[in-house]
Design a protein around this motif. Structure first.
Motif, PDB file in Angstrom:
ATOM      1  N   ARG A  84       0.805  -1.214   0.000  1.00 60.92           N
ATOM      2  CA  ARG A  84       0.000   0.000   0.000  1.00 60.92           C
ATOM      3  C   ARG A  84       0.837   1.263   0.000  1.00 60.92           C
ATOM      4  N   HIS A  85       1.978   1.226   0.691  1.00 64.79           N
ATOM      5  CA  HIS A  85       2.810   2.435   0.814  1.00 64.79           C
ATOM      6  C   HIS A  85       3.924   2.499  -0.228  1.00 64.79           C
ATOM      7  N   GLY A  86       4.324   1.337  -0.766  1.00 67.19           N
ATOM      8  CA  GLY A  86       5.421   1.324  -1.734  1.00 67.19           C
ATOM      9  C   GLY A  86       6.750   1.692  -1.123  1.00 67.19           C
ATOM     10  N   SER A  87       6.887   1.489   0.187  1.00 67.75           N
ATOM     11  CA  SER A  87       8.110   1.880   0.879  1.00 67.75           C
ATOM     12  C   SER A  87       8.287   1.040   2.134  1.00 67.75           C
ATOM     13  N   LEU A  88       9.515   0.534   2.339  1.00 61.34           N
ATOM     14  CA  LEU A  88       9.785  -0.213   3.557  1.00 61.34           C
ATOM     15  C   LEU A  88       9.663   0.672   4.796  1.00 61.34           C
ATOM     16  N   SER A  89      10.161   1.891   4.664  1.00 61.73           N
ATOM     17  CA  SER A  89      10.142   2.811   5.811  1.00 61.73           C
ATOM     18  C   SER A  89       8.719   3.195   6.194  1.00 61.73           C
ATOM     19  N   ALA A  90       7.882   3.488   5.195  1.00 63.81           N
ATOM     20  CA  ALA A  90       6.497   3.872   5.480  1.00 63.81           C
ATOM     21  C   ALA A  90       5.728   2.701   6.099  1.00 63.81           C
ATOM     22  N   ALA A  91       5.981   1.490   5.580  1.00 63.08           N
ATOM     23  CA  ALA A  91       5.326   0.315   6.147  1.00 63.08           C
ATOM     24  C   ALA A  91       5.766   0.111   7.594  1.00 63.08           C
ATOM     25  N   ALA A  92       7.044   0.325   7.866  1.00 67.42           N
ATOM     26  CA  ALA A  92       7.559   0.170   9.224  1.00 67.42           C
ATOM     27  C   ALA A  92       6.920   1.170  10.178  1.00 67.42           C
ATOM     28  N   ARG A  93       6.730   2.418   9.706  1.00 64.84           N
ATOM     29  CA  ARG A  93       6.103   3.431  10.563  1.00 64.84           C
ATOM     30  C   ARG A  93       4.658   3.059  10.877  1.00 64.84           C
ATOM     31  N   GLU A  94       3.926   2.537   9.909  1.00 67.80           N
ATOM     32  CA  GLU A  94       2.527   2.156  10.146  1.00 67.80           C
ATOM     33  C   GLU A  94       2.432   1.038  11.177  1.00 67.80           C
ATOM     34  N   LEU A  95       3.345   0.076  11.069  1.00 69.52           N
ATOM     35  CA  LEU A  95       3.293  -1.093  11.947  1.00 69.52           C
ATOM     36  C   LEU A  95       4.037  -0.875  13.256  1.00 69.52           C
ATOM     37  N   HIS A 129      12.568  -0.752  10.058  1.00 64.36           N
ATOM     38  CA  HIS A 129      12.735  -0.968   8.616  1.00 64.36           C
ATOM     39  C   HIS A 129      13.236  -2.384   8.361  1.00 64.36           C
ATOM     40  N   ALA A 130      14.196  -2.829   9.185  1.00 63.62           N
ATOM     41  CA  ALA A 130      14.779  -4.159   9.006  1.00 63.62           C
ATOM     42  C   ALA A 130      13.744  -5.263   9.231  1.00 63.62           C
ATOM     43  N   ALA A 131      12.803  -5.040  10.149  1.00 60.95           N
ATOM     44  CA  ALA A 131      11.789  -6.052  10.424  1.00 60.95           C
ATOM     45  C   ALA A 131      10.882  -6.265   9.219  1.00 60.95           C
ATOM     46  N   VAL A 132      10.485  -5.185   8.560  1.00 62.19           N
ATOM     47  CA  VAL A 132       9.647  -5.311   7.364  1.00 62.19           C
ATOM     48  C   VAL A 132      10.421  -6.019   6.259  1.00 62.19           C
ATOM     49  N   SER A 133      11.699  -5.652   6.104  1.00 63.56           N
ATOM     50  CA  SER A 133      12.535  -6.297   5.083  1.00 63.56           C
ATOM     51  C   SER A 133      12.677  -7.788   5.352  1.00 63.56           C
TER      52      SER A 133
END
Length: 293
Positions: free
Chosen positions: A20-31, A35-39
């Motif tokens: 939805r965000h197209g970004s690891l950083s944005a996804a990490a902020r939502e959750l 950043h490393a956890a999303v990756s």
């Protein structure tokens, strides 16, 4: 469905946010993760499916064909979950508050007061279910009950609402008896009690009155009992909480009063949280009882 065949929900949730965000950083902020956890979640999914789901492009991430397919399925699935959760929450908010209670308490105590609740909370529907037995609250869909007794019922929570004294009442001038000892002289008189009221039998035992021997008349409800007593037809045993207005107005007089000794009206609820409407009604009940105290 076998959950072992499905990747972890944490990984799927992380990929949905990434898509939805197209970004690891944005996804990490939502959750609220790193950043490393999303990756790491992304790599776990790609290992599970044995093909790439997203690739880095500039500052963002672009989904592959497989990634788009997974993102569409997750978006639909999570949307259905959110819709179901919202629907259930809304139903708890808008559904009627179901209250089981004794008929005598409903007639004499609650109905003269509930108009104030309706005026203050017109958005909350209260459904009253009169009865003399303690129902299975969960099975019968009851939010709370008001029951008479000592407050000791298994499997439920009980808190005192009105631990009222009881009184033997009659119309003014019906008799000059004013003591428990003199009640023995009233065996020739008619006693009235309601078939829909367990309270009066309990109080009767407390003063040693055997209604089978003294010719008690059974009425269908406590309203009829009080009407008969007001008309000077006989006596009745009533909780003070139910006859206080009649005593104050002079329509009835008290011949004898006894202590509650733990007996009275209790609010009975299940262990799980109440619906919002039921919480509001419960708070109002407590305030109304304190006002009477």
């Amino acid at each position: 469905m076998d959950w072992k065949d499905i990747p972890s929900l944490a990984s799927l949730r992380a990929f949905d946010a990434l898509a939805r965000h197209g970004s690891l950083s944005a996804a990490a902020r939502e959750l609220n993760v790193t950043h490393a956890a999303v990756s790491q979640h992304l790599r776990a999914l790609e290992s599970d499916f044995a093909e790439p789901l997203a690739r880095r492009e500039g500052q963002g991430m672009v989904l592959t064909e497989a990634g788009h397919e997974l993102a569409a399925a997750l978006g639909e699935g999570f949307a259905r979950i959110a819709e179901g959760v919202t629907r259930l929450r809304d139903r708890r908010v808008v559904r009627p508050v179901v209250v089981a209670l004794t008929p005598s308490f409903a007639e004499a105590w609650l109905m003269p007061r509930i108009g104030a609740f309706w005026a203050a909370h017109p958005e909350i529907e209260v459904r009253l279910v009169p009865g003399i037995t303690l129902t299975d609250l969960r099975r019968d869909g009851v939010d709370l009950a008001i029951r008479f007794g000592a407050g000791q019922w298994p499997g439920v929570q009980a808190e005192p609402l009105a631990l009222s004294r009881f009184a033997v009442v009659a119309a003014p001038g019906y008799t000059k008896v004013r003591s428990l000892a003199d009640l023995d002289k009233l065996t020739a008189h008619d006693w009235f009690f309601s078939t829909a009221s367990s309270e009066q039998r309990v109080w009767g035992a407390a003063i040693g009155a055997d209604f089978d021997k003294v010719g008690a008349r059974e009425m269908a409800n406590n309203g009829l009992v009080l009407s008969a007593v007001r008309a000077g037809l006989g006596l009745s045993i009533q909780a003070m909480a139910l006859v206080q207005p009649d005593l104050a107005a002079g329509q009835l007089v008290s011949l004898y009063e006894g202590d509650a000794e733990g007996l009275g009206y209790y609010i009975v609820t299940r262990a799980e949280p109440l619906s919002p409407g039921a919480r509001v009604f419960l708070s109002w009940l407590r305030r109304a009882a304190r006002t009477d105290a």
